[in-house]
Design an enzyme around this catalytic site. Sequence first.
Site, mmCIF file in Angstrom:
data_model
loop_
_atom_site.group_PDB
_atom_site.id
_atom_site.type_symbol
_atom_site.label_atom_id
_atom_site.label_comp_id
_atom_site.label_asym_id
_atom_site.label_seq_id
_atom_site.Cartn_x
_atom_site.Cartn_y
_atom_site.Cartn_z
ATOM 1 N N CYS A 136 38.776 26.570 62.227
ATOM 2 C CA CYS A 136 40.243 26.638 62.211
ATOM 3 C C CYS A 136 40.743 27.674 63.218
ATOM 4 C CB CYS A 136 40.724 26.983 60.805
ATOM 5 S SG CYS A 136 42.511 27.210 60.714
ATOM 6 N N CYS A 139 43.755 29.751 61.950
ATOM 7 C CA CYS A 139 43.422 30.786 60.959
ATOM 8 C C CYS A 139 42.702 31.967 61.620
ATOM 9 C CB CYS A 139 42.498 30.240 59.874
ATOM 10 S SG CYS A 139 42.857 28.582 59.345
ATOM 11 N N ASP A 140 41.777 31.695 62.537
ATOM 12 C CA ASP A 140 40.855 32.736 63.003
ATOM 13 C C ASP A 140 41.040 33.163 64.459
ATOM 14 O OD1 ASP A 140 39.635 32.666 60.510
ATOM 15 O OD2 ASP A 140 38.292 31.044 61.097
#
Length: 318
Positions: A136, A139-140
């Site tokens: 992701c 997200c990261d």
Amino acid sequence: MAQKDTYDVIIIGGGPAGLTAGIYVKRAALEAVLIEKGAPGGQVCITKGVENYPGFTDIGGFDLSDRFFQHAKSYDLETIQDEVVGIEPGKQLHRVRLAGGQELKAHSVIMAAGGTARKLNVPGEGENFGKGVSYCATCDGFFFRDKVVCVIGGGDTALEDALYLAKITKRVYLIHRRDEFRGSKILQQRVFAEPAVEIILNTVPTSILSDEGGVTGVALRNTVTGEERELAVDGAFIFVGFSPNSALVPSGVKMSDSGYVVTDDKCETTIPGIFCAGDLRRNFAKQIVIAASEGCIAALAAARHVEAQKARARVSAG
Ligand code: NAP
């Protein structure tokens, strides 16, 4: 915990398909509950930007899924957070068992459980998840500011997320196993024009390299020449498609060879009253707008099924 034991319709999954189904079943004045094991929104939540949902030229994935959720909530759709561990088809009522222990019944069940990111299944992948291996970018990506990363895959997700990471990181190696991308032409054009993205074709990762601090590189093999080499990276973002979440599908439902649920044009499976919509369903393409429209079809057909069952019950009662 669900408010009741028996509903007209149970919807499994809170992505675009499930939430759209929720809007339509509530508009049909049915008793319904939507069960989602994680946060509502599904895969869209982890998409950075959506540019192809009609009416929005560019909207964040989280914002779009929140709009779906708020829209469904405006009709007082009951939503609960739990995991479905089994569906038992019945003649009048189908049973849905939850991990929390509750058992619910409904005339119609709409399975809209989507899919999850597929793994590469190479050495070093599992143990470095969260330590440089990610599925992701939204997200990261932040953790790789000004670092060097690789993106593995050649579909829309890989191309979109390589472009996203190119804005945050120092360099993105986009590694694809063939000599042409599967992703859409418009994204390909943008990737080719992005100086921070270096494309490596005809190449597969054979392992993720790491030390005690996490990912340090990837071992690569050229699929044409057989040449092997190592590439130093701080993170490996893997976008090689997704697998349908089919564990909950009851036996007796026809499945495609690749594990997707086969339905008719009403999104009804081979078991009457059990419907499927979105990425879990065998369909032509995986798109948010397609998932939403299948959620609509499944809900309208489920409503018809509920009405027919209730009418039959009235006739036999009296
Ligand atoms: P996808 O389209 O299935 O692409 C997966 C990619 O990973 C392919 O390029 C495939 O290579 C590669 N791959 C698969 N297994 C591999 C392996 N073991 N090793 C190396 N490479 C491997 O998956 P996706 O990109 O996640 O997209 C899923 C669906 O969502 C698609 O229908 C896509 O169009 C849709 N989507 C749409 C948007 C959008 O419209 N904005 C955004 C994201 C996703 P090959 O090409 O050689 O098979």
